[in-house]
Design a protein around this motif. Sequence first.
Motif, PDB file in Angstrom:
ATOM      1  N   ARG A  99      -7.719  -4.975   6.878  1.00 46.63           N
ATOM      2  CA  ARG A  99      -9.158  -5.260   6.975  1.00 46.63           C
ATOM      3  C   ARG A  99      -9.531  -5.662   8.405  1.00 46.63           C
ATOM      4  O   ARG A  99     -10.585  -5.282   8.905  1.00 46.63           O
ATOM      5  N   VAL A 157      -9.670  -2.389  10.489  1.00 46.26           N
ATOM      6  CA  VAL A 157     -10.847  -1.572  10.147  1.00 46.26           C
ATOM      7  C   VAL A 157     -12.110  -2.252  10.679  1.00 46.26           C
ATOM      8  O   VAL A 157     -12.997  -1.587  11.235  1.00 46.26           O
ATOM      9  N   PRO A 216      -9.649   2.792  11.889  1.00 49.03           N
ATOM     10  CA  PRO A 216      -9.373   3.050  10.471  1.00 49.03           C
ATOM     11  C   PRO A 216      -8.013   3.684  10.185  1.00 49.03           C
ATOM     12  O   PRO A 216      -7.537   3.628   9.060  1.00 49.03           O
ATOM     13  N   GLU A 272      -6.465  -1.121  -1.459  1.00 48.82           N
ATOM     14  CA  GLU A 272      -7.385  -2.260  -1.332  1.00 48.82           C
ATOM     15  C   GLU A 272      -8.196  -2.336  -0.040  1.00 48.82           C
ATOM     16  O   GLU A 272      -9.140  -3.113   0.031  1.00 48.82           O
ATOM     17  N   VAL A 273      -7.808  -1.590   0.993  1.00 45.00           N
ATOM     18  CA  VAL A 273      -8.542  -1.719   2.264  1.00 45.00           C
ATOM     19  C   VAL A 273      -9.559  -0.587   2.377  1.00 45.00           C
ATOM     20  O   VAL A 273      -9.211   0.569   2.647  1.00 45.00           O
ATOM     21  N   GLU A 274     -10.803  -0.951   2.162  1.00 41.32           N
ATOM     22  CA  GLU A 274     -11.879   0.039   2.197  1.00 41.32           C
ATOM     23  C   GLU A 274     -12.030   0.615   3.604  1.00 41.32           C
ATOM     24  O   GLU A 274     -11.998  -0.131   4.592  1.00 41.32           O
ATOM     25  N   GLY A 275     -12.163   1.911   3.676  1.00 45.04           N
ATOM     26  CA  GLY A 275     -12.397   2.557   4.976  1.00 45.04           C
ATOM     27  C   GLY A 275     -11.139   2.877   5.742  1.00 45.04           C
ATOM     28  O   GLY A 275     -11.205   3.496   6.808  1.00 45.04           O
TER      29      GLY A 275
END
Length: 211
Positions: A29, A32, A37, A58-61
């Motif tokens: 996170r 990102v 990314p 779990e890590v968006e993007g």
Amino acid sequence: MTIDEIMRLAPVIPVLIIEDEADAVPLGRALVAGGLPVLEVTLRTPAGLACIRRMAAEVEGAVVGAGTVTTRALRQAVADAGARFAVSPGLIEGEKADGPTPLLPGIATATELMAGFAAGFERFKLFPANVAGGMDAIKAFQSPFPDARFCPTGGVSMKNAPDYLALPNVACVGGTWIASVEAVRARDWDGVTARAREAAGLAKAQAAASR
Ligand code: 3PG
């Protein structure tokens, strides 16, 4: 996504060595958030595979990949864990570009590059870049191998990354400096985000310089 598309997402791929699985998600996170990314989680620690699984879920993007993938079995294992790409320090014997996940193999010589082409690869990690000729090697590969694009890794820093990125056959660079083992151990997520932001800015600086 192809390995070429992934290499063009960000100027820098942080190479991550994570000892404690619990650090994977906050680290991802933090990177990102700083604008990087594309993440290479190495299999150099026993936690590596679990970290890939957690980050990918779990890590968006994030576009989570695996590093230090040295065998066909590991390429399959990281694909099963959710890695969108794999990076190897060298060519994997018998392994082709087509496979369970896009692969960025390492090369250090023209002969290895030609073996990579024969296996269908056109995108390579130059490794270890600082030992394998660095910028001079990449410049020298341009004329005989115009279709090859590189991600130099090994000895790359904020200081020399802009020079690498200015080369037409460099798509991105890789390195540990954004999130060192020490920074991860210290859980210095703000520092990681700050270095990621600085590294992500290299793309804009490069674009501005070319206008
Ligand atoms: C790698 O794993 O690709 C290199 O060890 C990274 O090299 P660096 O620590 O010099 O960035």
